[in-house]
Design an enzyme around this catalytic site. Structure first.
Site, PDB file in Angstrom:
ATOM      1  N   ASP A   1      85.896 -24.066  51.505  1.00  0.00           N
ATOM      2  CA  ASP A   1      84.481 -25.960  51.459  1.00  0.00           C
ATOM      3  C   ASP A   1      85.741 -26.462  51.392  1.00  0.00           C
ATOM      4  O   ASP A   1      85.491 -27.638  52.506  1.00  0.00           O
ATOM      5  CB  ASP A   1      83.495 -25.345  50.675  1.00  0.00           C
ATOM      6  CG  ASP A   1      82.728 -24.572  49.947  1.00  0.00           C
ATOM      7  OD1 ASP A   1      82.901 -23.128  50.612  1.00  0.00           O
ATOM      8  OD2 ASP A   1      81.795 -24.291  49.650  1.00  0.00           O
TER       9      ASP A   1
ATOM     10  N   GLU B 161      78.517 -15.246  57.017  1.00  0.00           N
ATOM     11  CA  GLU B 161      77.703 -14.486  56.032  1.00  0.00           C
ATOM     12  C   GLU B 161      76.764 -13.552  55.597  1.00  0.00           C
ATOM     13  O   GLU B 161      76.516 -12.460  55.293  1.00  0.00           O
ATOM     14  CB  GLU B 161      77.771 -15.106  54.641  1.00  0.00           C
ATOM     15  CG  GLU B 161      78.990 -15.727  53.969  1.00  0.00           C
ATOM     16  CD  GLU B 161      78.686 -16.244  52.695  1.00  0.00           C
ATOM     17  OE1 GLU B 161      78.341 -15.808  51.396  1.00  0.00           O
ATOM     18  OE2 GLU B 161      81.059 -16.395  51.966  1.00  0.00           O
TER      19      GLU B 161
HETATM   20  C1  BGC Z   1      78.644 -19.981  52.000  1.00  0.00           C
HETATM   21  C2  BGC Z   1      79.890 -19.932  52.010  1.00  0.00           C
HETATM   22  C3  BGC Z   1      80.739 -21.193  51.124  1.00  0.00           C
HETATM   23  C4  BGC Z   1      79.684 -20.853  49.753  1.00  0.00           C
HETATM   24  C5  BGC Z   1      80.051 -21.949  48.587  1.00  0.00           C
HETATM   25  C6  BGC Z   1      77.736 -19.606  50.454  1.00  0.00           C
HETATM   26  O1  BGC Z   1      76.690 -19.642  50.803  1.00  0.00           O
HETATM   27  O2  BGC Z   1      77.890 -18.990  53.459  1.00  0.00           O
HETATM   28  O3  BGC Z   1      81.062 -20.510  53.327  1.00  0.00           O
HETATM   29  O4  BGC Z   1      81.878 -20.720  51.073  1.00  0.00           O
HETATM   30  O5  BGC Z   1      79.113 -20.508  49.562  1.00  0.00           O
HETATM   31  O6  BGC Z   1      79.783 -23.038  49.289  1.00  0.00           O
END
Ligand code: BGC
Length: 705
Positions: A317, A443
């Site tokens: 992030d 994800e």
């Molecule tokens: C996202 C990731 C992110 C993480 C922390 C997750 O829900 O899919 O991309 O790095 O949250 O913010």
């Protein structure tokens, strides 16, 4: 007074106490204080110190080699705001009602006003003002002001640090786990000060918290007039004995004011024609900056210092969503963020070895101390792209600042070690140089071959390393680069395979993406979103369904495909994206602005900019969505403002939304401070500080003086 830099409770839809604790929280990169009710104890109240975590063993039902060993959980330290007030019969004023809350982003002052009642239902009014010092980040100022309402006699005020951090266990992976291994010791150097030391048993960390009053931490006063009680809160450095500094509430406030004044001078964003949006973007930038570690040892937790969600971990992030803002407005902070990565480089080299990759470094997907804390490798460690994300941020910093010395000394080594990782991790087959069993940013798709985003980023990472080897040959030698390695790295970069579907004429998310059926969206009730809380991961993985921007993120970063292909790609991936991650909409917005899909760009922007202010993801109570705070700036500046660097030149393309009368932003570029004003008919650029510059503005080259 600028009202677009003030947030009040009336601007918010929810009055849920833990939600308000997050929204009105304040922080200074070192620590954060949730805006909890000082009278009523709350489980989610607390003080969060950036990087102060406890470890616990990750208990796997079935374990395999190289799995992450330990959780790292940020500690929710005692609530510094809490206070006790008693009436003349020693009855506690224990019930309270929040009447108003205000956060002033001009000054950094958070103010909450409560009606507080004793057991006889007699009321007094308590105003709590809280402000953090920003230059010496160990200091907090608290001012309690008490007025009689229908109780007018003596009151006794007692200020102590109480340990009350019992939270419930949870199944939500976005929340924090409960800790039982933090010990506390109290010491009172004198009547005016109390020091509480928190010690973690497993991570072997300690931190001192202190509260100090001018006279005494307890006082009895007549309530025939307004009574004020100032407390200085202090939070030391990790594993360092706290030095009690003498200061006053007004000095802290003055420091905070001058910090935010300077900050807005460098970073102002102004949308004319919509005060609500201005307020929201100011809020986002204020909280993003408050959340950011600026000492080279810490970073930006996914929830900032506003809550314990995601356990205080740092993710990709930072590099892809938050550090762009700093690179372009406060580059010294962007530099510190890179230094943090540098500080965990050797840990990352070990991790690469653990994964059987002989060369280079693999950064942990989620971490505080540098070691991997992701227990679910499929959506954790397998997101190898974090290596290239970090390199991308270094490249951005380099382009924006031209800080060659820093890149030579620190950036280069990170870029080289991550490039070495890709080089060693990938392999050739008939398609080209490939990367197997990886997870991209999305994800909802895991462990696939040749994720387009990952491959495109790895290509960039290796190309960047080759450029830096060319530029700093002596340094390259010191870092052990040989001619053979150089040749082999260049060849691999050149041959990286990028999946493309001839049939659909778009980049394919991975080798098997388009072979899967599309998720049954029509049969999915609204209440089943986010999908991750309602479906087994394997159920989600076997469909085409995206949690967040993936291939489109690569398109956004590289801008290397034709407009027509980009439109097709946008159209395709938009239909299968749920935006269950708050990291998604900003990219959809910025890209839509670039393509000219004005309505879409605006719609997505309206959601991103207010994600926390409207509690869009329904979990702001756990902490702010800090990536999205940065994402909203990215959308304005890189989407609507069309800022990019092409062939080393600053490039601006005006895509002002129809809904706005104008937009003005400030950015830094290679030592200059620029003000860029977008109107529907023209783009005006002013250099507020620094040398003249050639810029590409709406397609033409201009000399700006
Ligand atoms: C996202 C990731 C992110 C993480 C922390 C997750 O829900 O899919 O991309 O790095 O949250 O913010």
């Amino acid at each position: 007074m600028n009202n677009e830099k003030i947030i009040t409770m009336n601007d918010l839809k929810s009055n849920d106490p833990s939600y308000l604790e997050t929204i009105f929280s304040i922080a200074n990169g070192h620590f954060g204080v949730r805006a909890s009710d000082p009278i009523a104890s709350s489980d989610s109240a607390g003080t969060i110190v950036n990087g102060f975590y406890e470890m616990s063993e990750i208990n796997y039902g079935e374990k395999a080699y190289g799995y992450a060993e330990n959780n790292q959980t940020i500690v929710n330290l005692p609530d510094i705001r809490a206070i006790k007030i008693f009436d003349c019969d020693d009855q506690e004023f224990s019930r309270s009602e929040l009447k108003s809350a205000t956060l002033d982003m001009n000054t950094g002052l958070s103010t909450s006003i409560y009606d507080v009642f004793n057991p006889d239902n007699q009321a007094i009014e308590l105003t709590l003002q809280a402000v953090l010092q920003q230059t010496d980040t160990h200091v907090l100022g608290l001012r309690y002001t008490i007025k009689a309402i229908d109780y007018t006699e003596k009151i006794k005020i007692i200020k102590h640090l109480d340990i009350n951090n019992d939270t419930d266990e949870t199944d939500d992976p976005r929340k924090s786990r409960v800790l039982h291994t933090v010990n506390y010791e109290k010491s009172e150097p004198d009547n005016f000060c109390e020091i509480l030391t928190a010690k973690t048993q497993k991570s072997q960390m300690s931190i001192d918290l202190a509260i100090c009053a001018q006279e005494s931490l307890e006082k009895t006063v007549e309530l025939n007039q307004m009574v004020s009680f100032d407390i200085i809160g202090l939070v030391g450095d990790i594993n360092t004995k706290l030095e009690v500094v003498k200061t006053s509430f007004s000095e802290i406030l003055a420091d905070s004011k001058s910090f935010w004044h300077e900050f807005w001078h460098n970073s102002e964003v102004n949308i004319s024609g919509d005060d609500g949006l201005n307020q929201a973007i100011h809020y986002n930038l204020f909280q993003l900056t408050s959340s950011t570690g600026r000492d080279g040892k810490t970073n930006i937790p996914a929830k900032g210092l506003s809550g314990t969600g995601y356990e205080g971990h740092y993710f990709w992030d930072t590099e892809m969503y938050m550090s762009p803002f700093f690179a372009y407005t406060n580059p010294e902070i962007a530099r510190e963020l890179i230094l943090y990565r540098y500080s965990i480089l050797s840990e990352s080299k070990k991790r690469a070895q653990e994964l059987g990759v002989a060369e280079g470094a693999l950064f942990a997907w989620r971490t505080i101390n540098g070691s991997e804390a992701s227990a679910y490798y499929q959506a954790g460690t397998a997101q190898y792209h974090i290596d290239a994300d970090i390199s991308y941020a270094i490249d951005r910093y380099y382009k924006v600042t031209a800080d060659t010395e820093f890149i030579k000394k620190y950036g280069f080594e990170i870029v080289l070690e991550t490039a070495r990782f890709w080089h060693s991790f990938g392999s050739y087959n008939k398609k080209g140089f490939c990367f197997f069993d990886v997870t991209g940013p999305d994800e909802y798709t895991a462990i696939v071959n040749n994720n387009y985003y990952t491959n495109r980023m790895a290509k960039f990472n290796m190309e960047f390393a080759v450029k830096l080897i060319d530029k700093f040959p002596d340094q390259a030698k010191k870092l052990g680069v040989t001619h053979d390695e150089y040749v082999s790295l260049s060849a691999a970069a050149d041959k990286v395979y990028l999946p493309y579907s001839e049939e659909k004429q778009i980049n394919e998310q991975d080798d098997s993406a388009f072979e899967k059926p599309i998720w049954p969206f029509e049969d999915t009730p609204k209440s089943n979103y986010p999908l991750l809380l309602h479906y087994h991961p394997l159920n989600i993985y076997r469909y085409q369904v995206n949690k967040q921007a993936d291939t489109l993120l690569a398109d956004f970063l590289f801008d290397d495909i034709s407009r027509n292909q980009l439109k097709r790609e946008y159209d395709y991936y938009e239909k299968i994206t749920t935006h269950d991650s708050s990291l998604s909409r900003s990219i959809f917005s910025a890209l839509a602005a670039r393509i000219g899909l004005k309505k879409k760009a605006y719609g997505y922007f309206m959601d991103t900019v207010k994600t926390d202010l409207i509690d869009l993801q329904k979990n702001t109570a756990d902490g702010l969505h800090v990536a999205n705070l940065g994402g909203s700036w990215l959308t304005i500046v890189m989407g609507f403002g069309g800022i990019s660097i092409q062939n080393s030149m600053l490039t601006i393309k005006n895509s002002l939304p129809d809904e706005w009368n104008g937009l003005s932003i400030r950015i830094r570029f290679q030592g200059r401070l620029l003000k860029i004003k977008y109107h529907h008919s023209e783009t005006i650029i002013e250099i507020l500080d620094g040398e003249p510059l050639d810029i590409i503005v709406d397609g033409g080259k201009k000399r700006i003086k």
